[in-house]
Scaffold this active site. Structure first.
Site, mmCIF file in Angstrom:
data_model
loop_
_atom_site.group_PDB
_atom_site.id
_atom_site.type_symbol
_atom_site.label_atom_id
_atom_site.label_comp_id
_atom_site.label_asym_id
_atom_site.label_seq_id
_atom_site.Cartn_x
_atom_site.Cartn_y
_atom_site.Cartn_z
ATOM 1 N N ASN A 171 18.022 31.030 46.082
ATOM 2 C CA ASN A 171 17.690 32.393 46.500
ATOM 3 C C ASN A 171 16.295 32.548 47.112
ATOM 4 O O ASN A 171 16.083 33.420 47.952
ATOM 5 C CB ASN A 171 17.918 33.394 45.362
ATOM 6 C CG ASN A 171 17.211 33.017 44.088
ATOM 7 O OD1 ASN A 171 16.679 31.913 43.962
ATOM 8 N ND2 ASN A 171 17.195 33.920 43.139
ATOM 9 N N GLU A 269 13.065 28.720 34.158
ATOM 10 C CA GLU A 269 13.022 30.081 34.724
ATOM 11 C C GLU A 269 14.459 30.466 35.008
ATOM 12 O O GLU A 269 15.080 29.926 35.917
ATOM 13 C CB GLU A 269 12.196 30.104 36.011
ATOM 14 C CG GLU A 269 10.734 29.764 35.840
ATOM 15 C CD GLU A 269 9.982 30.754 34.980
ATOM 16 O OE1 GLU A 269 10.466 31.895 34.811
ATOM 17 O OE2 GLU A 269 8.934 30.383 34.447
ATOM 18 N N CYS A 303 16.406 36.812 40.550
ATOM 19 C CA CYS A 303 16.310 36.822 39.084
ATOM 20 C C CYS A 303 15.581 38.065 38.607
ATOM 21 O O CYS A 303 15.825 38.582 37.536
ATOM 22 C CB CYS A 303 15.564 35.575 38.623
ATOM 23 S SG CYS A 303 13.951 35.425 39.390
ATOM 24 N N GLU A 478 5.218 30.324 34.752
ATOM 25 C CA GLU A 478 4.708 29.722 35.981
ATOM 26 C C GLU A 478 3.614 30.624 36.528
ATOM 27 O O GLU A 478 3.469 31.768 36.098
ATOM 28 C CB GLU A 478 5.839 29.561 36.993
ATOM 29 C CG GLU A 478 6.860 28.573 36.462
ATOM 30 C CD GLU A 478 7.952 28.217 37.446
ATOM 31 O OE1 GLU A 478 8.285 29.042 38.306
ATOM 32 O OE2 GLU A 478 8.473 27.095 37.342
#
Ligand code: NAD
Length: 509
Positions: A171, A269, A303, A478
């Site tokens: 994505n 993630e 997400c 992150e």
């Protein structure tokens, strides 16, 4: 029925002329073709034409990549050089990303179906992240304890964890690898990188930049291939020390399981079902804009998508009516058109999964306030921005990640009810609160279980701010100043000086 919308073929011709179409794997500093001749051919999900051909790695190429990364790490050619020297390479890569930004943006646009204007922002953001990581490479340090008495000095140093397998989704192909790779490199790690099989080209282009920037051979190895085929080796091989994965929660859990036998460090993630909590005293226009952005940006394939809104009951009917009216202005169309806001879905299979979510929601009692179907396009996989109302909190569409341009609307009366609804899914990636009352904002921000809570904004991001999820949205963070540390091990070095102070054996002397 209206005639299908046709795209301007000149845009596509110009884009295809501006990109490299064929891409090799990048292993041990060299461009490599797959031994068995397999190629991943990507058909643009918007235009229905073949846009790229990437060499396809199998087990043989994965073996070569892991062996090269292990040997490079153990040689110290990268892991033992100065932080300043690592930073210099990362800065050169950032410059090259900027110099090649248009080609990279076009590759992501064509392969993923995302709007070109948005892809350009992602590539500029990626260059910024590489620069930020370069700064951190020079600031990686440990601790010292000079408080342990005259006979002891404790020094805690950080060492690179070793070989990292980096696995990314489709994505945000170039942006997500930028959230991992430069930080692993800043720490001194070596890497095997696998982009999604649908969007490999921009990551393979990055390999060429790394070589030109002076990265020693073997430090980064990039292999395009099927996750189901080469992912298990990347996540279980004993020569790999850490797995850094971004993707779906279900595949992420499998990657953690595969890594467990050799107890690798993991960074995950994963998915999200992110609530925007909207109070009647907020700036309605700003909230409406952010709700549309949160739900329909990247066709909802995000997400971080604000895929459900929790609206205060007193305002809900009027707010949703305004939202629906405004959503009709969201332009769905050719991702190459600079005015497009919503591009194509990634695959026909994914599009039908999203449509199944909508169908099921309607069966469960939801009302489609707008959208719900594919717009009439001459080619490609598209979905209208969709708003679902009259939901009950326990319905699947209110709880599960849909990963398409589908917004679920729920209502609440009290602050406590809003918090309970916000926390009612297995996910905890992000959330937002909209109100002019600072107490309301703080209460929601403190009690919602999410890695990021935005107040009166949504999905803004900075390299400086950590990003990651609570609950089943992930493990670890992150970005931010601690992100390089995630790619390190801590080592305690304990100096003893002077005579031995505490004897274990009775002393004869
Ligand atoms: P996915 O889980 O299907 O694939 C992600 C990556 O894993 C791909 O490279 C794929 O090839 C690989 N893979 C597949 N099977 C594997 C296996 N057995 N072992 C190892 N790797 C394997 O996800 P996707 O469909 O590419 O992306 C969408 C998902 O990613 C969504 O759930 C979304 O929420 C999540 N995502 C999360 C974040 C975040 O930062 N939290 C960011 C972007 C996307």
């Amino acid at each position: 029925m209206n005639a299908p919308i046709r795209f301007d073929t000149k845009l596509l011709d110009a884009a295809l002329a501006a990109i490299r179409r064929d891409h090799a794997l990048f292993i041990d500093g060299k461009l490599v073709n797959s031994a068995d001749g397999r190629v991943l051919e990507r058909i643009s999900p918007a235009h229905g034409v073949l846009v790229t051909r990437c060499q396809q790695a199998g087990i043989a190429e994965t073996e070569m990549a892991i062996a090269a990364a292990r040997a490079a790490f153990d040689s110290g050619v990268w892991s033992r050089i100065k932080g300043a020297d690592r930073a210099a390479v990362l800065l050169k890569v950032a410059d090259m990303i900027e110099a090649n930004a248009e080609e990279i943006a076009l590759l992501d646009c064509l392969e993923a179906g995302k709007p070109i204007a948005q892809a350009r922002v992602e590539i500029a953001g990626s260059a910024d992240i590489w620069r930020y990581a370069a700064a951190l490479a020079r600031d990686l340090h440990g601790e010292s304890y000079n408080t342990l008495g005259e006979a002891a000095l404790g020094v805690v140093v950080r060492e690179p964890v070793g070989v990292v397998s980096i696995i990314t989704p489709w994505n945000f192909p170039f942006l997500i690898v930028a959230q991992k790779l430069p930080f692993a490199l800043a720490a001194g790690c070596t890497c095997v990188v696998k982009p999604s099989e649908f969007t490999s080209a921009s990551t393979l282009v990055l390999g060429e930049m790394l070589a030109k920037a002076g990265l020693p051979a073997g430090v980064v190895n990039i292999i395009a291939g099927l996750g189901s085929e080469i992912g298990p080796m990347m996540t279980s091989d004993a020569r790999v020390d850490m797995v850094s994965f971004t993707g779906s929660t279900i595949v992420g859990k499998g990657a953690v399981r595969a890594s467990a036998d050799t107890l690798k460090k993991v960074s995950m993630e994963l998915g999200g079902k992110n609530p925007q909590v909207i109070f009647a005293d907020c700036d309605w226009d700003a909230a409406i804009d952010a709700v549309l952005f949160g739900a329909f940006f990247n066709a909802g394939e995000c997400c971080n998508a604000g895929s459900r809104i929790l609206v205060q009951k007193s305002m809900a009917a009027e707010f949703v009516a305004k939202l629906v009216a405004r959503s009709r202005d969201v332009t769905v169309g050719d991702p190459l058109d600079e005015n497009t806001r919503v591009g194509a879905m990634i695959t026909a299979k994914h599009q039908s999964q999203v449509q199944n979510h909508i169908t099921q929601a309607v069966k469960d009692g939801a009302k489609i306030a707008c959208g719900g179907t594919a717009p009439a396009m001459a080619t490609g996989m598209f979905l209208e921005p969709t708003i679902l109302t009259e939901l009950r909190p326990e319905m699947a569409v209110a709880l599960e990640e849909v990963f398409g341009p589908v917004l679920s609307v729920l209502t609440f009366e009290t602050h406590e009810e809003a918090i309970a609804l916000a926390n009612s899914t297995i996910y905890g990636l992000s959330a937002s609160v909209w109100s002019m009352n600072v107490d309301t904002c703080l209460q929601i921000a403190r009690h919602v279980h999410a890695g990021t809570v935005w107040i009166n904004t949504f999905m803004d991001g900075f390299s400086e701010l950590p990003f990651g999820g609570y609950k089943q949205s992930g493990l670890g963070r992150e970005l931010g100043r601690h992100s390089v540390k995630d790619y390190t091990e801590e080592k305690t070095i304990h100096f003893h000086s002077e005579a031995r102070t505490s004897w274990w054996m009775p002393q004869k002397r």
